[in-house]
Design an enzyme around this catalytic site. Sequence first.
Site, PDB file in Angstrom:
ATOM      1  N   ASN A  52       0.678  -1.172  -0.162  1.00 21.34           N
ATOM      2  CA  ASN A  52       0.048   0.027  -0.151  1.00 21.34           C
ATOM      3  C   ASN A  52       0.813   1.216   0.066  1.00 21.34           C
ATOM      4  OD1 ASN A  52       0.669  -0.953   2.694  1.00 21.34           O
ATOM      5  ND2 ASN A  52      -1.097   0.336   3.434  1.00 21.34           N
ATOM      6  N   GLU A  54       0.264   5.336   0.577  1.00 22.28           N
ATOM      7  CA  GLU A  54      -0.618   6.291   1.123  1.00 22.28           C
ATOM      8  C   GLU A  54      -0.205   7.719   0.719  1.00 22.28           C
ATOM      9  OE1 GLU A  54      -0.777   5.365   5.272  1.00 22.28           O
ATOM     10  OE2 GLU A  54      -2.242   3.530   4.811  1.00 22.28           O
ATOM     11  N   ASN A  55      -1.075   8.798   0.927  1.00 19.89           N
ATOM     12  CA  ASN A  55      -0.700   9.964   0.438  1.00 19.89           C
ATOM     13  C   ASN A  55      -1.344  11.124   1.456  1.00 19.89           C
ATOM     14  OD1 ASN A  55      -1.668  12.454  -1.196  1.00 19.89           O
ATOM     15  ND2 ASN A  55      -0.308  11.414  -2.720  1.00 19.89           N
ATOM     16  N   ALA A  57      -3.228  13.448   1.059  1.00 21.40           N
ATOM     17  CA  ALA A  57      -4.638  13.576   0.776  1.00 21.40           C
ATOM     18  C   ALA A  57      -5.091  12.282   0.753  1.00 21.40           C
ATOM     19  CB  ALA A  57      -4.739  14.086  -0.781  1.00 21.40           C
ATOM     20  N   TYR A  58      -5.780  11.956   1.967  1.00 26.70           N
ATOM     21  CA  TYR A  58      -5.810  10.433   2.370  1.00 26.70           C
ATOM     22  C   TYR A  58      -6.651   9.535   1.107  1.00 26.70           C
ATOM     23  CZ  TYR A  58      -4.709  11.695   7.028  1.00 26.70           C
ATOM     24  OH  TYR A  58      -4.130  12.240   8.142  1.00 26.70           O
ATOM     25  N   CYS A  63      -4.232   0.553  -2.233  1.00 29.56           N
ATOM     26  CA  CYS A  63      -3.980  -0.670  -1.717  1.00 29.56           C
ATOM     27  C   CYS A  63      -3.041  -1.449  -2.475  1.00 29.56           C
ATOM     28  CB  CYS A  63      -5.146  -1.235  -1.615  1.00 29.56           C
ATOM     29  SG  CYS A  63      -6.438  -0.650  -0.627  1.00 29.56           S
ATOM     30  N   GLU A  65      -2.894  -4.555  -3.205  1.00 24.81           N
ATOM     31  CA  GLU A  65      -3.507  -5.305  -4.375  1.00 24.81           C
ATOM     32  C   GLU A  65      -3.487  -4.595  -5.643  1.00 24.81           C
ATOM     33  OE1 GLU A  65      -4.805  -4.783  -1.297  1.00 24.81           O
ATOM     34  OE2 GLU A  65      -5.916  -6.552  -0.654  1.00 24.81           O
ATOM     35  N   CYS A  96     -10.229  -4.878   0.029  1.00 23.07           N
ATOM     36  CA  CYS A  96     -11.458  -4.151   0.284  1.00 23.07           C
ATOM     37  C   CYS A  96     -12.318  -4.145  -0.945  1.00 23.07           C
ATOM     38  CB  CYS A  96     -10.729  -2.731   0.462  1.00 23.07           C
ATOM     39  SG  CYS A  96     -10.382  -1.898  -1.376  1.00 23.07           S
ATOM     40  N   CYS A  99     -10.945  -3.048  -4.246  1.00 24.66           N
ATOM     41  CA  CYS A  99      -9.695  -4.118  -4.720  1.00 24.66           C
ATOM     42  C   CYS A  99     -10.282  -5.330  -5.439  1.00 24.66           C
ATOM     43  CB  CYS A  99      -8.576  -4.503  -3.726  1.00 24.66           C
ATOM     44  SG  CYS A  99      -7.606  -3.162  -3.427  1.00 24.66           S
TER      45      CYS A  99
HETATM   46  N1  THU Z   1      -5.306  -1.592   2.520  1.00 24.21           N
HETATM   47  C1  THU Z   1      -4.779  -2.321   1.536  1.00 24.21           C
HETATM   48  O1  THU Z   1      -3.716  -2.134   1.094  1.00 24.21           O
HETATM   49  N2  THU Z   1      -5.307  -3.520   1.172  1.00 24.21           N
HETATM   50  C2  THU Z   1      -6.319  -3.942   1.658  1.00 24.21           C
HETATM   51  O2  THU Z   1      -7.149  -4.813   1.192  1.00 24.21           O
HETATM   52  C3  THU Z   1      -7.009  -3.229   2.630  1.00 24.21           C
HETATM   53  C4  THU Z   1      -6.502  -2.018   3.107  1.00 24.21           C
HETATM   54  C5  THU Z   1      -4.531  -0.409   2.818  1.00 24.21           C
HETATM   55  C6  THU Z   1      -5.107   0.846   2.657  1.00 24.21           C
HETATM   56  C7  THU Z   1      -4.629   1.838   3.669  1.00 24.21           C
HETATM   57  O3  THU Z   1      -3.102   2.381   3.005  1.00 24.21           O
HETATM   58  C8  THU Z   1      -4.313   0.724   4.878  1.00 24.21           C
HETATM   59  O4  THU Z   1      -4.305  -0.514   4.190  1.00 24.21           O
HETATM   60  C9  THU Z   1      -5.532   1.163   5.785  1.00 24.21           C
HETATM   61  O5  THU Z   1      -6.847   1.145   5.200  1.00 24.21           O
END
Ligand code: THU
Length: 142
Positions: A52, A54-55, A57-58, A63, A65, A96, A99
């Site tokens: 994953n 992140e940024n 700017a949430y 993710c 995947e 999620c 994904c």
């Molecule tokens: N996240 C994933 O990378 N994969 C998932 O299947 C669930 C969530 C990440 C997104 C975010 O960076 C962090 O987990 C918390 O949600």
Amino acid sequence: MPPITSPVTAQELEILSTKAIEAKGRAYCPYSKFHVGACILTASGEFVVGANVENAAYPVGTCAERVAFGTAIVAGHKEFKALAVATDIRPAASPCGMCRQFIREFTTPSFPVYMYDADGAYKVMTIGELLPDSFGPEDLPK
Ligand code: THU
């Protein structure tokens, strides 16, 4: 019809899980501190990892995947045997909703998703189970 997904050998699964667990260490997740690693086994026997990213700017964050599948697609892979996803929680996290749809685009309903927990134990479900009655490329008008 796309080809039926091939089963994964014990040796392939060992490599797949090791790489997904290792990929957790490459997550960029300063906001959630929730490390996710992913690894795809391609039909040609290659392993493609993601984590994953992140940024500030949430919602812009991505993710693990989707990073893995995007990387594999851009590298020219078209068919996939399995996906492993690893997190530091127990029981294991599952992909999620966004994904699940992203994975479904490139796979058949029998495609297996192995989900690893903090102890390296896994549960496995197919993408068809994770996203039943889904919408995909073949549903668009020709
Ligand atoms: N996240 C994933 O990378 N994969 C998932 O299947 C669930 C969530 C990440 C997104 C975010 O960076 C962090 O987990 C918390 O949600």
